[in-house]
Design a protein around this motif. Structure first.
Motif, PDB file in Angstrom:
ATOM      1  N   LEU A   1       0.838  -1.197   0.000  1.00  0.00           N
ATOM      2  CA  LEU A   1       0.000   0.000   0.000  1.00  0.00           C
ATOM      3  C   LEU A   1       0.872   1.246   0.000  1.00  0.00           C
ATOM      4  N   ASN A   2       0.625   2.138  -0.944  1.00  0.00           N
ATOM      5  CA  ASN A   2       1.334   3.401  -0.975  1.00  0.00           C
ATOM      6  C   ASN A   2       0.970   4.233   0.253  1.00  0.00           C
ATOM      7  N   PRO A   3       1.947   4.929   0.886  1.00  0.00           N
ATOM      8  CA  PRO A   3       1.636   5.718   2.081  1.00  0.00           C
ATOM      9  C   PRO A   3       0.532   6.752   1.864  1.00  0.00           C
ATOM     10  N   LEU A   4       0.540   7.401   0.694  1.00  0.00           N
ATOM     11  CA  LEU A   4      -0.485   8.405   0.420  1.00  0.00           C
ATOM     12  C   LEU A   4      -1.860   7.760   0.325  1.00  0.00           C
TER      13      LEU A   4
ATOM     14  N   ALA B   1       5.338   7.738   5.298  1.00  0.00           N
ATOM     15  CA  ALA B   1       6.300   7.475   4.228  1.00  0.00           C
ATOM     16  C   ALA B   1       7.650   7.056   4.787  1.00  0.00           C
ATOM     17  N   ALA B   2       7.967   7.507   6.005  1.00  0.00           N
ATOM     18  CA  ALA B   2       9.265   7.186   6.604  1.00  0.00           C
ATOM     19  C   ALA B   2       9.311   5.792   7.216  1.00  0.00           C
ATOM     20  N   VAL B   3       8.161   5.232   7.575  1.00  0.00           N
ATOM     21  CA  VAL B   3       8.132   3.943   8.271  1.00  0.00           C
ATOM     22  C   VAL B   3       8.915   2.852   7.548  1.00  0.00           C
TER      23      VAL B   3
ATOM     24  N   ASP C   1       4.721   9.094 -13.446  1.00  0.00           N
ATOM     25  CA  ASP C   1       5.719   8.072 -13.131  1.00  0.00           C
ATOM     26  C   ASP C   1       6.136   8.092 -11.665  1.00  0.00           C
ATOM     27  N   VAL C   2       5.592   9.014 -10.876  1.00  0.00           N
ATOM     28  CA  VAL C   2       5.990   9.107  -9.470  1.00  0.00           C
ATOM     29  C   VAL C   2       5.051   8.234  -8.646  1.00  0.00           C
ATOM     30  N   ALA C   3       5.456   6.997  -8.432  1.00  0.00           N
ATOM     31  CA  ALA C   3       4.580   6.015  -7.796  1.00  0.00           C
ATOM     32  C   ALA C   3       4.283   6.348  -6.341  1.00  0.00           C
ATOM     33  N   ARG C   4       5.171   7.088  -5.701  1.00  0.00           N
ATOM     34  CA  ARG C   4       4.976   7.345  -4.275  1.00  0.00           C
ATOM     35  C   ARG C   4       3.766   8.228  -3.999  1.00  0.00           C
ATOM     36  N   PHE C   5       3.192   8.860  -5.043  1.00  0.00           N
ATOM     37  CA  PHE C   5       2.024   9.704  -4.861  1.00  0.00           C
ATOM     38  C   PHE C   5       0.733   9.011  -5.284  1.00  0.00           C
ATOM     39  N   SER C   6       0.778   7.738  -5.482  1.00  0.00           N
ATOM     40  CA  SER C   6      -0.388   7.015  -6.000  1.00  0.00           C
ATOM     41  C   SER C   6      -1.483   6.872  -4.944  1.00  0.00           C
TER      42      SER C   6
END
Length: 308
Positions: A38-41, A93-95, A214-219
């Motif tokens: 699961l993405n953090p966002l 996001a840091a976890v 392409d920035v998956a961390r914002f999904s």
């Protein structure tokens, strides 16, 4: 000084312990969510949307929905940004990078910043006992964090990002007290703040998904190949619902400095969960740090926790 009575400390203490427990649980749910893909966002945004629906539904049934005025709208937006959306997104996001245990320790740092802010703004007078309580609590958290930072292969960027969250939380503690809408109750304010923070995170996901595909961390996408991601969101939704309802009760009855101690309680709860249930290595100095934190909470509790 006012003689301590049961009503002076039982409600703040019970709210502090309850909120801290759910905070410690939330930190570890974030690590489980990362392990489930699961993405953090996405995890944070959909959990907040769900908890907003829960608290708003309860409020509607009780005819206690938050009033929408210029003042409350400002309160919901600002408090949602600095109390929920920004610090939680940083921490979640840091976890995966620094571990749930270290993140749980980081959220124990706001007391000093909140106390200094309250003193500078004249929200409370200097008291040796309260200053000592903050110092002990912060000392315990600082000891645990310092020992963590001494470990090899620590990701410096995410350590700094994690430690910036307490500053944001301290700003939120002060703001919510100063700008508390007159006549508003905790169960009216909680869903409004969560709704604002959830909408902010959904907007971040929508905009970055359009502009930065392409920035998956914002999904905002939730994996559906198994039930774990959805179950984790439901668990976090329940934790947030209880946590933020108690959060405003604590704010009202304890004041900003006492409220800031919930991070210390969250650390005492979250670190053992990370060690015993998630298999993380126990932080060095955990026993001494925990004793210092408990002593600090006691010094700020017994007497008048608010003392403003």
């Amino acid at each position: 000084m006012t003689t301590p009575t049961e009503s002076n400390w039982t409600i703040p203490l019970a709210s502090l312990l309850g909120t801290g427990v759910f905070l410690g649980i939330s930190t570890n749910l974030a690590k489980l969510a990362a392990g489930a893909g699961l993405n953090p966002l996405a995890f944070l945004a959909w959990s907040l949307v769900g908890s907003t629906a829960v608290l708003a539904g309860v409020g509607a049934a009780r005819h206690r929905l938050p009033p929408l005025t210029a003042r409350t709208t400002e309160y919901f937006v600002v408090s949602g940004l600095v109390s929920v959306a920004a610090p939680n997104l940083l921490l979640f996001a840091a976890v995966p990078r620094v571990g749930a245990g270290f993140v749980a320790l980081a959220i124990a740092f706001p007391p000093l910043f909140t106390y200094l802010g309250a003193l500078l703004l004249g929200m409370e007078e200097f008291q040796t006992r309260r200053a000592a309580g903050v110092a002990f609590s912060l000392g315990g958290a600082a000891l645990l964090a310092a020992l963590k930072l001494s470990e090899p292969d620590v990701d410096g960027f995410w350590v700094v990002a994690t430690l910036s969250a307490p500053l944001i939380l301290a700003v939120g503690n002060i703001y919510r007290t100063i700008r508390w809408p007159e006549g508003a109750t905790p169960d009216e304010l909680a869903p409004g703040m969560l709704a604002a923070s959830g909408l902010m995170l959904l907007a971040v996901g929508a905009l970055t998904g359009t502009l930065l595909r392409d920035v998956a961390r914002f999904s905002l996408v939730v994996p559906t190949d198994n039930a774990a991601p959805v179950l984790l969101i439901l668990a976090q939704m329940a934790a947030f619902s209880f946590q933020y309802l108690l959060f405003f009760v604590l704010q009202k009855h304890g004041g900003p400095v006492y409220l800031s101690l919930l991070g210390s309680v969250g650390a005492v709860v979250g670190v053992p969960i990370a060690v015993l249930l998630l298999g993380e290595a126990p932080p060095q100095g955990l026993a001494i740090g925990g004793i210092l934190i408990a002593l600090g909470v006691g010094l700020l509790t017994f007497g008048d926790p608010q003392a403003m």
